[in-house]
Design a protein around this motif. Sequence first.
Motif, PDB file in Angstrom:
ATOM      1  N   ASP A 124       0.814  -1.220   0.000  1.00  0.00           N
ATOM      2  CA  ASP A 124       0.000   0.000   0.000  1.00  0.00           C
ATOM      3  C   ASP A 124       0.846   1.268   0.000  1.00  0.00           C
ATOM      4  O   ASP A 124       0.441   2.297  -0.530  1.00  0.00           O
ATOM      5  CB  ASP A 124      -0.927   0.022   1.216  1.00  0.00           C
ATOM      6  N   VAL A 125       2.014   1.182   0.622  1.00  0.00           N
ATOM      7  CA  VAL A 125       2.844   2.374   0.769  1.00  0.00           C
ATOM      8  C   VAL A 125       4.253   2.174   0.209  1.00  0.00           C
ATOM      9  O   VAL A 125       5.141   2.998   0.385  1.00  0.00           O
ATOM     10  CB  VAL A 125       2.901   2.776   2.269  1.00  0.00           C
ATOM     11  N   TYR A 131       9.042   4.326   3.952  1.00  0.00           N
ATOM     12  CA  TYR A 131       8.268   3.406   4.796  1.00  0.00           C
ATOM     13  C   TYR A 131       9.135   2.290   5.355  1.00  0.00           C
ATOM     14  O   TYR A 131       8.783   1.676   6.374  1.00  0.00           O
ATOM     15  CB  TYR A 131       7.081   2.854   4.001  1.00  0.00           C
ATOM     16  N   LEU A 146       2.984   7.836   8.913  1.00  0.00           N
ATOM     17  CA  LEU A 146       1.742   7.558   8.174  1.00  0.00           C
ATOM     18  C   LEU A 146       0.620   8.468   8.684  1.00  0.00           C
ATOM     19  O   LEU A 146       0.639   8.903   9.838  1.00  0.00           O
ATOM     20  CB  LEU A 146       1.343   6.092   8.348  1.00  0.00           C
ATOM     21  N   ARG A 150      -5.961   7.023   5.426  1.00  0.00           N
ATOM     22  CA  ARG A 150      -5.779   7.434   4.037  1.00  0.00           C
ATOM     23  C   ARG A 150      -6.995   8.234   3.573  1.00  0.00           C
ATOM     24  O   ARG A 150      -8.098   8.081   4.097  1.00  0.00           O
ATOM     25  CB  ARG A 150      -5.546   6.218   3.151  1.00  0.00           C
ATOM     26  N   GLU A 157      -3.980   2.617  -2.051  1.00  0.00           N
ATOM     27  CA  GLU A 157      -2.830   3.521  -2.022  1.00  0.00           C
ATOM     28  C   GLU A 157      -2.807   4.321  -0.723  1.00  0.00           C
ATOM     29  O   GLU A 157      -3.801   4.902  -0.312  1.00  0.00           O
ATOM     30  CB  GLU A 157      -2.877   4.475  -3.222  1.00  0.00           C
ATOM     31  N   LEU A 158      -1.640   4.328  -0.101  1.00  0.00           N
ATOM     32  CA  LEU A 158      -1.452   5.029   1.163  1.00  0.00           C
ATOM     33  C   LEU A 158      -0.230   5.923   1.052  1.00  0.00           C
ATOM     34  O   LEU A 158       0.881   5.440   0.778  1.00  0.00           O
ATOM     35  CB  LEU A 158      -1.268   4.010   2.294  1.00  0.00           C
ATOM     36  N   MET A 160       2.540   8.579   2.616  1.00  0.00           N
ATOM     37  CA  MET A 160       3.167   8.980   3.867  1.00  0.00           C
ATOM     38  C   MET A 160       3.092  10.493   4.021  1.00  0.00           C
ATOM     39  O   MET A 160       3.125  11.240   3.043  1.00  0.00           O
ATOM     40  CB  MET A 160       4.614   8.511   3.903  1.00  0.00           C
TER      41      MET A 160
END
Length: 371
Positions: A124-125, A131, A146, A150, A157-158, A160
């Motif tokens: 996701d990140v 990360y 984080l 989100r 999708e994440l 930072m």
Amino acid sequence: MIPGYTTPSRNLFALLLLFLSVVASGQTKTPERNPAQFDAYIAQLMKRDSIPGMSIAIIRQNKLVYHKGYGLTRSDSTQAVTAETIFEAASLTKPTFAYAVLQLVEQGKLDLDKPLYEYLPYSDVAADERYKKITARLVLSHRSGLPNWRKNRRSAELAMLRTPGERFGYSGEGFVYLQKVVEKITGKPINEFMEEHVLKPLSMTHSGYVWKPAFDSHVALPHYGGENVGEKYKPDQANMAYSLQTSADDYAKFIQAILTPKSLKTATIDQMLSQQTQLPTRFSGDTLSTRLYWGLGFGLERTPNDVYFWHWGDNGAFKCYVVGSRSRKEAVVYFTNATTGLRLISDITSLVLGYDPATSGFLGYQTAKKK
């Protein structure tokens, strides 16, 4: 978003008189010795802030000395709240997860300072190489970098917000990532793991990270703005950031395991409640507080006389709070089924533990005593 608060002037005088009478009687330190007066004060607070139902548990010398429910599970019913009524613990879920994670640390199965991606890469990140610096310690102290959540909760999708370790930044997403790592390490679904490492050992029989049919008979319903009853969320998947369903009595059992270590060594609790990072004076501010810090799963407040551990919970129409003193082995936890429930932080902390907390200001609440 955490709203501010100002006490309505028409209720202020009566509430102040009652508070002063409670203080004069010595009730601030031992409200359980005069339950009628204490209950009257709680009832006034609930009326002031339009809270339909509330449950509270008080611990002294690590013993449950007072526990009671007030008001109704829903405003249009006659079902009274009790100390065993099920509420959403919201973010009070997070300390229980930290407690279980530290058991894995003691067992040598998880290193607090080993990058989580070495246990489990997180797609996701993964587009942001930063990360790879995230560790369990940074997640538990809210320095993962984080966001809390989100922007699109349905998106894979994440993004930072900042470099891990840079500063405090409250993050539910960090706990979700650590949850996935724990599942990978143990080979068990997180709900099963938490049942085995927290709920069963502590005899928390009125608690669950997913909904249990037994909860239906005595559950508090959410209220949005006075008597506007909402639909109860019944989680079918455990989420270590917010999904715990519990009672005041049961959560008090968890706090007792912190005050007198159970399933963890004293040295581990020492580390759990040790300063990891400094907090701002306001939740989203930049000016650093001289009193507020974060440990591994709990917030910390340093006063001239003691160090308190604390946490709040906010699932919209369910608000709750816990604060305790390890040195005195005292604590109080309360749950409410109203959006206004966190307005009671200073009132209850002052009454039960005898000090005025900076956490109410951190979260954006003012009380009558601070006007």
